[in-house]
Design an enzyme around this catalytic site. Structure first.
Site, mmCIF file in Angstrom:
data_model
loop_
_atom_site.group_PDB
_atom_site.id
_atom_site.type_symbol
_atom_site.label_atom_id
_atom_site.label_comp_id
_atom_site.label_asym_id
_atom_site.label_seq_id
_atom_site.Cartn_x
_atom_site.Cartn_y
_atom_site.Cartn_z
ATOM 1 N N HIS A 108 12.550 26.171 83.834
ATOM 2 C CA HIS A 108 13.558 27.199 83.609
ATOM 3 C C HIS A 108 14.972 26.667 83.904
ATOM 4 O O HIS A 108 15.865 26.724 83.060
ATOM 5 C CB HIS A 108 13.237 28.407 84.502
ATOM 6 C CG HIS A 108 14.219 29.535 84.408
ATOM 7 N ND1 HIS A 108 13.919 30.717 83.796
ATOM 8 C CD2 HIS A 108 15.495 29.665 84.856
ATOM 9 C CE1 HIS A 108 14.964 31.534 83.855
ATOM 10 N NE2 HIS A 108 15.939 30.913 84.509
ATOM 11 N N GLU A 109 15.144 26.142 85.107
ATOM 12 C CA GLU A 109 16.488 25.681 85.495
ATOM 13 C C GLU A 109 16.945 24.516 84.614
ATOM 14 O O GLU A 109 18.125 24.383 84.314
ATOM 15 C CB GLU A 109 16.530 25.292 86.976
ATOM 16 C CG GLU A 109 16.213 26.439 87.949
ATOM 17 C CD GLU A 109 17.019 27.709 87.714
ATOM 18 O OE1 GLU A 109 18.141 27.632 87.182
ATOM 19 O OE2 GLU A 109 16.497 28.798 88.054
ATOM 20 N N HIS A 119 18.628 25.838 81.567
ATOM 21 C CA HIS A 119 20.053 26.134 81.806
ATOM 22 C C HIS A 119 20.847 24.835 81.785
ATOM 23 O O HIS A 119 21.940 24.765 81.234
ATOM 24 C CB HIS A 119 20.242 26.798 83.173
ATOM 25 C CG HIS A 119 19.831 28.237 83.229
ATOM 26 N ND1 HIS A 119 20.311 29.190 82.358
ATOM 27 C CD2 HIS A 119 19.002 28.906 84.077
ATOM 28 C CE1 HIS A 119 19.784 30.382 82.671
ATOM 29 N NE2 HIS A 119 18.985 30.228 83.699
ATOM 30 N N HIS A 178 21.642 23.632 78.390
ATOM 31 C CA HIS A 178 22.688 24.451 77.773
ATOM 32 C C HIS A 178 24.064 23.850 78.092
ATOM 33 O O HIS A 178 24.961 23.838 77.257
ATOM 34 C CB HIS A 178 22.580 25.883 78.321
ATOM 35 C CG HIS A 178 23.165 26.942 77.440
ATOM 36 N ND1 HIS A 178 23.196 28.253 77.798
ATOM 37 C CD2 HIS A 178 23.759 26.886 76.231
ATOM 38 C CE1 HIS A 178 23.772 28.966 76.839
ATOM 39 N NE2 HIS A 178 24.127 28.153 75.882
HETATM 40 ZN ZN LIG Z 1 17.892 31.685 84.763
#
Ligand SMILES: [Zn+2]
Length: 688
Positions: A479-480, A483, A486
């Site tokens: 998940h991290e 990010h 991104h």
């Molecule tokens: Zn998040």
């Protein structure tokens, strides 16, 4: 700022000097506490000069001399503030907490001086009103729109009288939010469930009992057991306690918090908050607070949010009813002569779970060494995008646990720097997050690359075992890193629009989509290996993981959606009127058809996300993002190859690279060719 010829170079504040490090990363090893305050002050001075230069520019306001200049201002300020606040979250100290306290009023004044500067707004407005005759590209048009809206939405375009009203409303609202939170804290802390008889502990796990004994000792009740209204206490209590009356007692205490008519009651505060938010929205020309909030989100309107929630609600409540029926059957079979109540749900759900899918978390852990998971994350990213992570021990770090990587493009060229900080320590906030020291942008024609960081609290190595993390923690890692990508893949010109500067209901798409690879069977087979034998995770465990991931999803989805609806009911009120909180909530829940056996995840008087946090008219965002990530991942699945290069490249360039330079729905359509569909989410949650 450049003082290379300064004879006192050794005395220099490293935060104010050009960073003489590889890739311009912060010189963590040189920064001392006493450097922060002077650096902040200098950085604010510099930004004020930059703003003055914009405002006093004798030339007519243009995109370049006003909008772009404003966005590029504060470079030094951002540099100092990113370092300070990132370290304060990941490795704080009394000194940093002190500085942070001192900074609160100084920074708030600095920010207001910019956002309330009338001449600055005049220039922004001039550019905005003339925008049709400007030859702006997409990103510039978006930056202009966002800048103008930001000022207008904080009241810059109001009459002096209305501005004064709004300031009053804002002051009242921040007081009320604070009070709401304080009351809730009191109500949470003021209650304990004191157990004196050992037989009342039946069913509870050993660890929970010993924790409760310690809590009792601390409370001066040695030899007894104390349970509290903190989630880590009441949830397991409700899950395992065999004594039904005690379950009822603690659950009722939990859900009547700040709703008992005492001095800590939140009902009047809620009424006032809703009135003021409605008034504020209407002062700015919106129908309701939700209209005001959602304009800036991917969802855009309350109707869009409610439509999505309803699409999920119908199947969720249907499955929840089935789950309730299953539990009732168990109760009846046990000869329990009662109807399943909300305080029974956790207990019977756990019984059914153990019967059907008992999954031993400790056994599972042995397949998730942090080293293997890291390799798995890098493998997935490499297969999708061709990039690599090269460990760089020569880069300065702020703590010995931190690892620095250089991120490289497929052709070996530099993409960015990524820090990873995995283990918990007293100086670190709880949870996991992704942040940056520097956002990608283009300055004076040169690309400035991303310096990102992910910070986690994963299980540490213990004894002679390496760090073995839970499957949840492995998913958090994926998940991290989503990010982080991104930020790393951003290809924007303006810093204010790059990377993850996107609306809250869109920002979790890049992160959550990565979890789909992390939990994919084939991918798990490749990276989840037994830490001792290297043997791949067995199918039997994978089957259990899959089955348990869908377990109790009717309940989980329903209680979440009920709270999301409640949030929307409050914030779509379009006239300032009296509200009887309990009646309002009951009617709202009745109108969507919530069943008696389930209550909203948050009832009004302790719904701090929307009354004292920043999630008003926004609690829906979590599931909105999940609809997006499941549907987006389906774009890969539909090709028969979850590493399909065309889809990966489209995701990278249509979404990750664009930052906030396009409307989220436009980006999504460019990637997917159609609007997101809820079916992939329903399937993933077993609600189809
Ligand atoms: Zn998040």
């Amino acid at each position: 700022m450049l003082t290379s010829c300064n004879p006192n170079q050794k005395e220099m504040n490293p935060l104010l000097a050009e960073f003489d490090t590889p890739f311009g990363v912060p010189p963590f090893d040189l920064i001392k506490y006493e450097h922060y305050m002077p650096a902040f002050k200098k950085a604010m001075e510099v930004q004020n000069e930059e703003i003055d230069a914009i405002v006093s520019n004798p030339e007519a306001a243009s995109f370049e001399n006003t909008i772009a200049a404003l966005d590029y201002s504060g470079d030094l300020y951002n540099k100092v503030s990113n370092i300070f606040y990132n370290i304060k979250s990941a490795n704080t100290s009394d000194e940093m907490q002190e500085i942070a306290k001192e900074l609160v009023p100084i920074i708030s004044e600095h920010k207001s001086n910019i956002s309330l500067n009338p001449q600055l707004f005049e220039r922004i407005k001039t550019v905005y009103l003339g925008r049709d005759s400007l030859d702006l590209d997409q990103e510039q048009a978006m930056l202009l729109e966002k800048t103008y809206k930001r000022f207008v939405r904080s009241g810059a375009d109001l009459s002096e009288e209305d501005k004064a009203n709004m300031r009053k409303i804002d002051e009242q609202l921040s007081m009320l939010s604070l009070q709401f939170g304080d009351n809730l804290l009191e109500e949470t802390n003021n209650y304990i469930l004191l157990i004196e008889n050992e037989e009342d502990l039946e069913g509870l796990p050993e660890g929970l009992i010993s924790g409760a004994a310690e809590a009792a000792e601390e409370a001066g009740q040695a030899g007894k057991w104390v349970f509290t209204l903190q989630k880590p206490s009441w949830i397991p209590f409700l899950t395992y306690c065999e004594n039904r009356e005690l379950r009822e007692e603690i659950y009722k205490a939990m859900y009547t918090r700040a709703n008992r008519g005492n001095e800590f009651d939140n009902k009047d505060i809620i009424e006032l908050i809703i009135k003021l938010r409605t008034e504020r929205a209407q002062l700015l020309g919106y129908k309701s607070h939700a209209d005001y909030v959602l304009e800036e989100r991917m969802a855009k309107t309350p109707e869009n949010v409610n439509n999505l929630l309803m699409k999920l609600w119908v199947p969720a409540i249907r499955i929840a009813r089935e789950e309730a029926a299953m539990m009732q059957k168990m109760i009846d079979a046990e000869g329990g002569d009662f109807k399943l109540a909300s305080w029974d749900w956790w207990y019977y759900a756990e019984k059914i779970r153990q019967e059907k899918y008992a999954l031993d978390d400790e056994e599972l852990r042995e397949y998730f060494s942090l080293e293997d998971v890291t390799a798995g994350v890098f493998m997935v990213i490499n297969k999708l995008y061709g990039i690599t992570f090269e460990r760089r021990d020569d880069l300065p770090v702020y703590h010995e646990d931190v690892i620095a990587y250089e991120v490289k493009n497929a052709d070996g060229s530099h993409l960015g720097v990524q820090y990873m900080d995995f283990y918990p320590r007293a100086s670190k906030k709880s949870g996991a997050w992704s942040t940056s020291y520097r956002r990608q942008h283009v300055r004076d024609g040169e690309n400035v690359s991303t310096i990102g960081s992910i910070v986690c609290n994963f299980s540490k190595p213990s004894g002679d075992k390496p760090a073995l993390i839970s499957f949840d923690e492995a998913e958090t890692f994926f998940h991290e890193m989503g990010h982080a990508l991104h930020g790393q893949f951003s290809e924007c010109t303006y810093p204010g629009i790059s990377g993850s500067s996107v609306p809250r209901d869109f920002v979790e798409l890049p992160s959550q989509i990565m979890e789909n690879w992390g939990e994919n069977r084939g991918v798990l087979k490749e990276y989840a290996k037994h830490y001792k034998t290297g043997e791949a995770i067995p199918d039997e465990l994978l089957d259990k993981m899959e089955a348990s991931s869908k377990f109790n999803m009717g309940f989980t989805t329903t209680e979440y959606l009920a709270a999301s609806f409640l949030d929307m009911f409050y914030h779509t009120i379009t006239s300032v009127k009296d509200i009887d909180v309990n009646a309002f909530e009951a009617e709202a829940m009745n109108s969507i058809g919530l069943i008696d056996e389930i209550i909203p995840r948050y009832k009004s008087t302790y719904f701090s996300h929307i009354f004292s946090g920043g999630y008003s008219a926004g609690y829906y965002s979590y599931i909105w993002s999940e609809v997006l990530d499941k549907d987006a991942f389906n774009a890969f699945v539909e090709t028969g190859d979850i590493f399909n290069q065309d889809v990966a490249s489209s995701f990278r360039y249509n979404i990750l690279a664009k930052g906030g330079s396009l409307e989220p729905m436009e980006m999504y359509l460019n990637f997917r060719g159609k609007e997101p569909d809820v079916n992939a989410l329903l399937k993933a949650r077993g609600l189809n």
